[in-house]
Write a protein that holds these residues in place. Structure first.
Motif, mmCIF file in Angstrom:
data_model
loop_
_atom_site.group_PDB
_atom_site.id
_atom_site.type_symbol
_atom_site.label_atom_id
_atom_site.label_comp_id
_atom_site.label_asym_id
_atom_site.label_seq_id
_atom_site.Cartn_x
_atom_site.Cartn_y
_atom_site.Cartn_z
ATOM 1 N N ILE A 101 0.851 -1.186 0.000
ATOM 2 C CA ILE A 101 0.000 0.000 0.000
ATOM 3 C C ILE A 101 0.886 1.234 0.000
ATOM 4 O O ILE A 101 1.793 1.367 0.829
ATOM 5 C CB ILE A 101 -0.935 0.002 1.224
ATOM 6 N N LEU A 102 0.615 2.127 -0.960
ATOM 7 C CA LEU A 102 1.409 3.341 -1.129
ATOM 8 C C LEU A 102 0.529 4.574 -0.954
ATOM 9 O O LEU A 102 -0.638 4.559 -1.353
ATOM 10 C CB LEU A 102 2.011 3.356 -2.537
ATOM 11 N N TYR A 103 1.092 5.604 -0.371
ATOM 12 C CA TYR A 103 0.443 6.918 -0.304
ATOM 13 C C TYR A 103 1.323 7.907 -1.065
ATOM 14 O O TYR A 103 2.554 7.755 -1.111
ATOM 15 C CB TYR A 103 0.327 7.399 1.136
ATOM 16 N N SER A 104 0.690 8.929 -1.605
ATOM 17 C CA SER A 104 1.449 9.984 -2.273
ATOM 18 C C SER A 104 2.311 10.711 -1.242
ATOM 19 O O SER A 104 1.991 10.744 -0.042
ATOM 20 C CB SER A 104 0.503 10.986 -2.941
ATOM 21 N N LYS A 105 3.402 11.300 -1.709
ATOM 22 C CA LYS A 105 4.281 12.062 -0.812
ATOM 23 C C LYS A 105 3.497 13.178 -0.137
ATOM 24 O O LYS A 105 3.664 13.434 1.053
ATOM 25 C CB LYS A 105 5.462 12.649 -1.591
ATOM 26 N N GLU A 106 2.608 13.820 -0.892
ATOM 27 C CA GLU A 106 1.787 14.908 -0.341
ATOM 28 C C GLU A 106 0.954 14.418 0.854
ATOM 29 O O GLU A 106 0.875 15.087 1.884
ATOM 30 C CB GLU A 106 0.877 15.473 -1.436
ATOM 31 N N GLN A 107 0.333 13.252 0.741
ATOM 32 C CA GLN A 107 -0.482 12.714 1.836
ATOM 33 C C GLN A 107 0.388 12.311 3.021
ATOM 34 O O GLN A 107 0.037 12.570 4.176
ATOM 35 C CB GLN A 107 -1.311 11.524 1.363
ATOM 36 N N ILE A 108 1.537 11.704 2.739
ATOM 37 C CA ILE A 108 2.453 11.322 3.821
ATOM 38 C C ILE A 108 2.904 12.568 4.577
ATOM 39 O O ILE A 108 2.901 12.593 5.819
ATOM 40 C CB ILE A 108 3.655 10.524 3.275
ATOM 41 N N ASP A 109 3.264 13.621 3.841
ATOM 42 C CA ASP A 109 3.677 14.869 4.483
ATOM 43 C C ASP A 109 2.545 15.466 5.317
ATOM 44 O O ASP A 109 2.766 15.946 6.437
ATOM 45 C CB ASP A 109 4.145 15.887 3.439
ATOM 46 N N LYS A 110 1.318 15.426 4.801
ATOM 47 C CA LYS A 110 0.151 15.958 5.517
ATOM 48 C C LYS A 110 -0.056 15.214 6.838
ATOM 49 O O LYS A 110 -0.253 15.834 7.891
ATOM 50 C CB LYS A 110 -1.089 15.821 4.623
ATOM 51 N N GLU A 111 0.010 13.891 6.794
ATOM 52 C CA GLU A 111 -0.196 13.098 8.001
ATOM 53 C C GLU A 111 0.963 13.267 8.983
ATOM 54 O O GLU A 111 0.747 13.356 10.190
ATOM 55 C CB GLU A 111 -0.420 11.630 7.646
ATOM 56 N N ASP A 112 2.194 13.328 8.468
ATOM 57 C CA ASP A 112 3.350 13.546 9.341
ATOM 58 C C ASP A 112 3.223 14.877 10.073
ATOM 59 O O ASP A 112 3.464 14.962 11.285
ATOM 60 C CB ASP A 112 4.655 13.514 8.536
ATOM 61 N N LYS A 113 2.839 15.924 9.364
ATOM 62 C CA LYS A 113 2.685 17.252 9.974
ATOM 63 C C LYS A 113 1.603 17.225 11.051
ATOM 64 O O LYS A 113 1.791 17.748 12.153
ATOM 65 C CB LYS A 113 2.338 18.291 8.900
ATOM 66 N N ALA A 114 0.472 16.603 10.757
ATOM 67 C CA ALA A 114 -0.636 16.539 11.715
ATOM 68 C C ALA A 114 -0.250 15.763 12.973
ATOM 69 O O ALA A 114 -0.745 16.054 14.062
ATOM 70 C CB ALA A 114 -1.864 15.898 11.065
ATOM 71 N N MET A 115 0.642 14.795 12.834
ATOM 72 C CA MET A 115 1.056 13.970 13.973
ATOM 73 C C MET A 115 2.307 14.522 14.660
ATOM 74 O O MET A 115 2.818 13.918 15.600
ATOM 75 C CB MET A 115 1.321 12.534 13.514
ATOM 76 N N GLY A 116 2.819 15.663 14.175
ATOM 77 C CA GLY A 116 3.979 16.282 14.794
ATOM 78 C C GLY A 116 5.288 15.581 14.489
ATOM 79 O O GLY A 116 6.268 15.733 15.219
#
Length: 182
Positions: A101-116
């Motif tokens: 399962i792959l996520y786009s870099k944009e989505q990974i960055d969004k989730e990383d930012k939201a999780m600190g």
């Protein structure tokens, strides 16, 4: 179930298989893709169909083995209740496929930012976020509670994708007759 090789080996092998023609398939949201590849590892399938022969393992204690627990995949996520067969009570077979399962870099960055979490400065189009050992080369329904966590949003460990009633009901139908093994 843990994949029986290093993250680097997985990345190299998946890139080779994709380069040789294993296609990207659409996932549950525009940022999600799947690559279904033959299982080249010894990893077993962690999902079992519930049968009259194994159903009691979910319900009765012959040993003090817990069959449900609250679990989070990371410290930042909200824990959710999960149901499972104890691995001591079942025989598992090698999975036929790996659902990468792959996520786009944009989505990974969004989730990383939201999780600190620290921002990833590496450049890529899609990154591996999960690998599911399984016996079919198509997406099995996401576990219902994962769909709910995703709907909560990235700040709770989800993706922010709204819950779709029909897909949720498909998930409930599948997972009413299957359970994971831990």
């Amino acid at each position: 179930m843990k994949i029986q090789c290093t993250p680097e080996e997985v990345e190299t092998r998946v890139n080779e298989l994709h380069g040789a023609g294993a296609p990207l398939k659409d996932g549950y949201a525009p940022f999600c893709k799947h690559i279904f590849v033959p299982n080249w590892t010894a990893t077993v399938s962690p999902t079992l169909k519930i049968t009259p022969q194994n159903e009691s393992l979910l319900r009765y204690l012959w040993k003090l083995i817990q069959r449900t627990k609250y679990e989070a995949r990371t410290e930042e996520e909200l824990p959710v209740l999960v149901r499972f067969f104890p691995k001591e009570g079942v025989k598992l077979e090698k999975a036929k496929f790996l659902d990468v399962i792959l996520y786009s870099k944009e989505q990974i960055d969004k989730e990383d930012k939201a999780m600190g979490r620290k921002e990833d400065t590496e450049e890529y189009e899609y990154g591996i976020i999960s690998i599911k050992p399984q016996d079919v080369d198509y997406e099995i329904p996401m576990i219902p509670i994962t769909m709910m966590r995703n709907a909560l949003g990235a700040e709770h460990g989800g993706s922010g994708v709204p819950l779709e009633r029909e897909k949720y009901l498909e998930s409930v139908a599948f997972w009413s007759s299957h359970a994971t093994v831990k």
